[in-house]
Write an enzyme that holds these catalytic residues in place. Structure first.
Site, PDB file in Angstrom:
ATOM      1  N   GLU A   1       0.856  -1.071   0.171  1.00 26.05           N
ATOM      2  CA  GLU A   1      -0.117   0.098   0.133  1.00 26.05           C
ATOM      3  C   GLU A   1       0.880   1.291  -0.035  1.00 26.05           C
ATOM      4  OE1 GLU A   1      -3.889  -1.310   2.256  1.00 26.05           O
ATOM      5  OE2 GLU A   1      -2.248  -1.189   3.533  1.00 26.05           O
TER       6      GLU A   1
ATOM      7  N   CYS B   1      -0.276   5.798  10.339  1.00 27.68           N
ATOM      8  CA  CYS B   1       0.985   5.038  10.618  1.00 27.68           C
ATOM      9  C   CYS B   1       0.452   3.793  11.351  1.00 27.68           C
ATOM     10  CB  CYS B   1       1.700   5.951  11.704  1.00 27.68           C
ATOM     11  SG  CYS B   1       2.298   7.525  11.109  1.00 27.68           S
TER      12      CYS B   1
HETATM   13  N1  SAH Z   1       9.602   0.300   9.711  1.00 27.45           N
HETATM   14  C1  SAH Z   1       9.736   1.934   9.881  1.00 27.45           C
HETATM   15  C2  SAH Z   1       8.872   2.515   8.828  1.00 27.45           C
HETATM   16  C3  SAH Z   1       7.391   2.186   8.786  1.00 27.45           C
HETATM   17  S1  SAH Z   1       6.470   2.190  10.182  1.00 27.45           S
HETATM   18  C4  SAH Z   1       9.740   2.055  11.193  1.00 27.45           C
HETATM   19  O1  SAH Z   1       9.036   1.324  11.856  1.00 27.45           O
HETATM   20  O2  SAH Z   1      10.242   3.202  11.652  1.00 27.45           O
HETATM   21  C5  SAH Z   1       6.214   4.184  10.561  1.00 27.45           C
HETATM   22  C6  SAH Z   1       5.779   4.672  11.775  1.00 27.45           C
HETATM   23  O3  SAH Z   1       4.648   4.290  12.361  1.00 27.45           O
HETATM   24  C7  SAH Z   1       6.920   4.324  12.745  1.00 27.45           C
HETATM   25  O4  SAH Z   1       7.351   5.204  13.661  1.00 27.45           O
HETATM   26  C8  SAH Z   1       6.151   3.125  13.448  1.00 27.45           C
HETATM   27  O5  SAH Z   1       6.795   2.952  15.123  1.00 27.45           O
HETATM   28  C9  SAH Z   1       4.732   3.736  13.717  1.00 27.45           C
HETATM   29  N2  SAH Z   1       3.612   3.166  13.963  1.00 27.45           N
HETATM   30  C10 SAH Z   1       3.730   1.514  13.646  1.00 27.45           C
HETATM   31  N3  SAH Z   1       2.349   1.202  14.209  1.00 27.45           N
HETATM   32  C11 SAH Z   1       1.585   2.439  14.814  1.00 27.45           C
HETATM   33  C12 SAH Z   1       0.425   2.547  15.165  1.00 27.45           C
HETATM   34  N4  SAH Z   1      -0.446   1.651  15.373  1.00 27.45           N
HETATM   35  N5  SAH Z   1       0.126   3.713  15.438  1.00 27.45           N
HETATM   36  C13 SAH Z   1       0.888   5.110  15.340  1.00 27.45           C
HETATM   37  N6  SAH Z   1       2.269   4.781  14.843  1.00 27.45           N
HETATM   38  C14 SAH Z   1       2.710   3.697  14.591  1.00 27.45           C
END
Ligand code: SAH
Ligand code: SF4
Length: 365
Positions: A90, A356
């Protein structure tokens, strides 16, 4: 072979094998990355036999669009792509300001100074892997497990897809965040190749400073990235200020603990002189108290950084709840009092599961 997987040199080599003059390489490059062509017939400046050869030997689309969804407010679009091996990924477009109000934007100026204001911001959030191997408990991508790395062309093609769509509206992509499905530093080479391709001044010419790469905290790659002295923004998903809580959320912390991650961040700042961002999903009763904020502030002391906090987005596999507005404000206040700048990020596209950590690559999400 996917044409977007070719760097300029490889493209030139293929053309040489086909006994084509060298300037054809430049014409094709411009067609792909400046005119945003995505089929051989569009290259009307090339001979018919060359176009036929391209059609026979090269593919121009790595995926089919399965479905797209717009958030109710019309600001966020999520597109589900089916890759050639049926894996699903996505990518999300976030518009800021009034979508209809974009007088400065012209399709030919992706890096124009006029676009600096948030008003015309069109931020693209793209994926680097199908699924993710890191298993962060609150993330829908982590909950689905790892499928495979994306090739550099599959990463690039997500950007070009949205760039074409926006071009039809006389708009351009202004920011790209590598925060979709997957851990970009786990797929380091393909991710950097994609960024380099998009950054190429003879091609799409997307400014390095308009990219943000987010990592769960893979220490060797943070150090490598620092040594490469790239001008790309770096964000680190921290979410906890002590190892026990971080391990419970982000299993990778067993391998690289908070001290090691922050040391690598200090190294990054010393090498690049760029401010680093820490991401923090605020979870009610878990990591949102003023005490946690103080502990975090003491760990980040003296580091040129900024904390980007976002109330947790809901996912089916995790029971934690988002922090309230009041607690989020108090967390921010405590951090700022301790000298660490903090912003609370706006949640976007929650109604279409485009926020996110909500990308799961399935039709029902
Ligand atoms: N793998 C990378 C980038 C993708 S995730 C990483 O983890 O940084 C992008 C962001 O969304 C990251 O900061 C991650 O911790 C956050 N994230 C993951 N699940 C989430 C959720 N349920 N609510 C808010 N942020 C979340
Ligand atoms: Fe992977 Fe990032 Fe999700 Fe963790 S938060 S599982 S690293 S995509």
């Amino acid at each position: 072979m996917l044409i977007y997987d070719l760097d300029f040199l490889s493209l030139k080599n293929i053309l040489e094998e086909w006994n084509e003059p060298t300037y054809r390489g430049k014409q094709i490059w411009q067609g792909l990355y400046q005119h945003l062509y995505n089929s051989p017939e569009q290259f009307t400046n090339l001979s018919k036999p060359l176009r036929e050869k391209m059609a026979e030997h090269l593919t121009f689309s790595p995926f089919n669009v399965k479905v797209y969804q717009d958030s109710k407010d019309g600001f966020t679009r999520k597109t589900l792509f089916e890759l050639s091996d049926k894996n699903l990924i996505e990518a999300v477009l976030m518009r800021y300001g009034d979508p209809a109000d974009n007088p400065q934007i012209t399709a030919s100026a992706p890096d124009s100074k006029n676009l600096r204001g948030a008003k015309n911001r069109r931020t693209l959030c793209i994926s680097t892997q199908a699924g993710c191997a890191m298993g962060c408990v609150f993330c829908a991508t982590g909950q689905m497990g790892f499928k495979r790395h994306l090739s550099n062309g599959e990463i690039v093609a997500q950007v070009l897809y949205y760039a074409r769509m926006l071009k039809d509206e006389n708009q351009v992509v202004t920011n790209i965040v590598l925060m979709g499905m997957g851990e970009p530093f786990h797929n380091y080479d393909n991710t950097m190749a994609a960024i380099d391709r998009l950054n190429d001044p003879n091609g799409y010419n997307f400014g390095a400073r308009r990219f943000t790469i987010s990592t769960v905290g893979l220490v060797p790659q943070i150090r490598r990235f620092a040594d490469e002295k790239r001008q790309i923004n770096l964000a680190i998903s921290l979410h906890a200020a002590d190892d026990v809580s971080r391990i419970a959320m982000l299993p990778i912390n067993k391998k690289y603990n908070i001290d090691e991650v922050i040391d690598a961040c200090r190294y990054y700042v010393s090498q690049t002189h760029r401010r680093i961002t820490f991401e923090w999903a605020l979870i009610n009763g878990v990591n949102d108290s003023p005490e946690v904020a103080k502990r975090l502030a003491s760990r980040l002391k003296g580091l040129m950084c900024h904390v980007n906090a976002i109330p947790l987005n809901p996912t089916t596999g995790y029971i934690g709840q988002a922090t309230s507005r009041e607690r989020a404000a108090a967390f921010k206040e405590s951090l700022q009092q301790a000298g660490i700048p903090c912003t609370i990020r706006m949640r976007r596209g929650i109604d279409i599961h485009a926020g996110c950590g909500q990308l799961a690559g399935n039709l029902s999400s």
